[in-house]
Design a protein around this motif. Sequence first.
Motif, PDB file in Angstrom:
ATOM      1  N   LEU A 208       0.802  -1.107  -0.277  1.00 12.46           N
ATOM      2  CA  LEU A 208      -0.002   0.170   0.089  1.00 12.46           C
ATOM      3  C   LEU A 208       0.831   1.230  -0.131  1.00 12.46           C
ATOM      4  O   LEU A 208       0.663   2.267  -0.720  1.00 12.46           O
ATOM      5  CB  LEU A 208      -0.937  -0.062   1.128  1.00 12.46           C
ATOM      6  N   ALA A 209       2.007   1.307   0.809  1.00 15.28           N
ATOM      7  CA  ALA A 209       2.944   2.310   1.079  1.00 15.28           C
ATOM      8  C   ALA A 209       3.578   2.627  -0.529  1.00 15.28           C
ATOM      9  O   ALA A 209       3.639   3.788  -0.924  1.00 15.28           O
ATOM     10  CB  ALA A 209       3.962   2.067   1.990  1.00 15.28           C
ATOM     11  N   ARG A 210       3.782   1.543  -1.200  1.00 16.10           N
ATOM     12  CA  ARG A 210       4.369   1.604  -2.600  1.00 16.10           C
ATOM     13  C   ARG A 210       3.438   2.267  -3.503  1.00 16.10           C
ATOM     14  O   ARG A 210       3.850   3.188  -4.086  1.00 16.10           O
ATOM     15  CB  ARG A 210       4.913   0.119  -3.063  1.00 16.10           C
TER      16      ARG A 210
ATOM     17  N   TYR B   7      -6.472  -5.793  -1.707  1.00 14.95           N
ATOM     18  CA  TYR B   7      -6.156  -4.633  -0.870  1.00 14.95           C
ATOM     19  C   TYR B   7      -5.671  -3.538  -1.818  1.00 14.95           C
ATOM     20  O   TYR B   7      -6.250  -2.242  -1.451  1.00 14.95           O
ATOM     21  CB  TYR B   7      -5.357  -4.801   0.343  1.00 14.95           C
ATOM     22  N   LEU B   8      -4.940  -3.870  -2.517  1.00 20.28           N
ATOM     23  CA  LEU B   8      -4.379  -2.906  -3.528  1.00 20.28           C
ATOM     24  C   LEU B   8      -5.617  -2.202  -4.273  1.00 20.28           C
ATOM     25  O   LEU B   8      -5.512  -0.901  -4.499  1.00 20.28           O
ATOM     26  CB  LEU B   8      -3.059  -3.251  -4.344  1.00 20.28           C
ATOM     27  N   ARG B   9      -6.240  -2.855  -4.854  1.00 20.56           N
ATOM     28  CA  ARG B   9      -7.660  -2.556  -5.815  1.00 20.56           C
ATOM     29  C   ARG B   9      -8.421  -1.543  -5.173  1.00 20.56           C
ATOM     30  O   ARG B   9      -8.836  -0.803  -5.139  1.00 20.56           O
ATOM     31  CB  ARG B   9      -8.070  -3.572  -6.445  1.00 20.56           C
ATOM     32  N   ALA B  10      -8.742  -2.375  -3.699  1.00 20.96           N
ATOM     33  CA  ALA B  10      -9.608  -1.490  -2.862  1.00 20.96           C
ATOM     34  C   ALA B  10      -9.197  -0.146  -2.430  1.00 20.96           C
ATOM     35  O   ALA B  10      -9.649   0.865  -2.424  1.00 20.96           O
ATOM     36  CB  ALA B  10      -9.648  -2.430  -1.633  1.00 20.96           C
ATOM     37  N   PHE B  11      -7.874  -0.103  -2.214  1.00 19.31           N
ATOM     38  CA  PHE B  11      -7.279   1.373  -1.790  1.00 19.31           C
ATOM     39  C   PHE B  11      -7.365   2.278  -3.032  1.00 19.31           C
ATOM     40  O   PHE B  11      -7.727   3.213  -2.753  1.00 19.31           O
ATOM     41  CB  PHE B  11      -5.705   1.113  -1.444  1.00 19.31           C
TER      42      PHE B  11
END
Lengths: 247, 189
Positions: free
Chosen positions: A71-73, B45-49
């Motif tokens: 997420l940070a990346r 989670y990446l897509r959700a973010f």
Amino acid sequence: MDCAAYRDLVVADVHGALSPDEARAARGHVAECADCRNARALELEVGAMLRRPRRIQQAPPHLRERVVAALARLEAATAAARRRRLAGAAAVAAGVLAALVLLSLLRPARADFVDPIGYDYRTVVAGRFALDVETADPGELARHFDAAGRFDFPAHVLDMRAAGYRLVGGAVREHDGRRFAVAVYERQGAYVVCHRFRDAAAGAPAGAYYRRGEVSLHVRRAGGVVCCLTTTMPRADFERAVLARLG
Amino acid sequence: MAAVDADLKARFEASALPLMHRVYTAALYLTRNQSEAEDLLQDTYLRAFRFFATFKPGTNLRAWLLTILYNLVRNRYRARGRHEGRIAPGADGDVREQLRALADGAGSDPAVLALDGLVDGEIEIALRNLPYDFRAVVVLVDLQELSYGEAAWALGCPIGTVRSRLARARRLLQVTLHDLARGRGLVRD
């Protein structure tokens, strides 16, 4: 409702997902049917086993760390992309602004002499242009312009004999508050007209070429004074046959 | 802008990260493979973010995350040209066959008495061995406690399909559980 119909609904019944009508019919049937009460009890039991909290697996700690790092990346990449977009947009805006400034500098002021000169030329060709002086002598015409005393630059009349054109005469003309010293030349029925005028705003850069219909204007320039030669010859022919010979 | 983004990320982490166990569980049941489940969870989670700004606060975040997960699974298996464990077109017949056998053999659902004797691991086996479409809906409704409407949204199918798949999944589960109970001598044929 019969047993087969109820068995199709028993799960939804336990989940409370039946419509009011279906639920009423189902309750009515279950109240009277031991088998279906059993089926319902079985479903309650299976459902409870499936919902046991231990069924939810704990994500391993390294997975949480991995997701947080990802997420940070993603955030950093998004921010960098946004910065690049902003910088790109700023660069484009700056470029557009610079181009506009450059254009406004390079672009000649509105060539507002083109239409009046074109008009004069057409009246010459139509034989309706009134000459102040009829003379084949450039010096005489120059003296006329000087004598008129209304020009703030020394009169000069181009000698075009080198190009085969003879001077017919000239006149002073005013269009929209601008004064022109007009000289008319002729060669075998073809005319070249020269307009000399003050152009302090550099609206007519040297070498500029304008075309209005059949008529083309070629700009020569010395300081703030413009000499505009008008003809109907094609541009390349005029440059080769006339301008090149005038030096 | 940056402050808004920072706030969004803080809200996302505060609300979505605590649900990670549930999303991971669903991923495990769907893939039946730990490393695949971990990849899937991260992608979810990446897509959700990325799309968190479109999440409507006050609605079910767990359902929203699971919908993303299920969409990813669908796209991934579609891309790979396989849908492991998915019901083949003819499989309904097999299910009916099994159900008929169960109905014939069990006058008054002996499995009721047997279930208590089954350990969780065996329920687990029964659940994991369900064909994908049945397993997918049981995971959403029973394990994740989504409503039929939310499950239908996540699966991209009508509510009626959720209901019928759940009913059929239960019958299959009961067949398996009954077999397990019989194998352990908890019920006799």
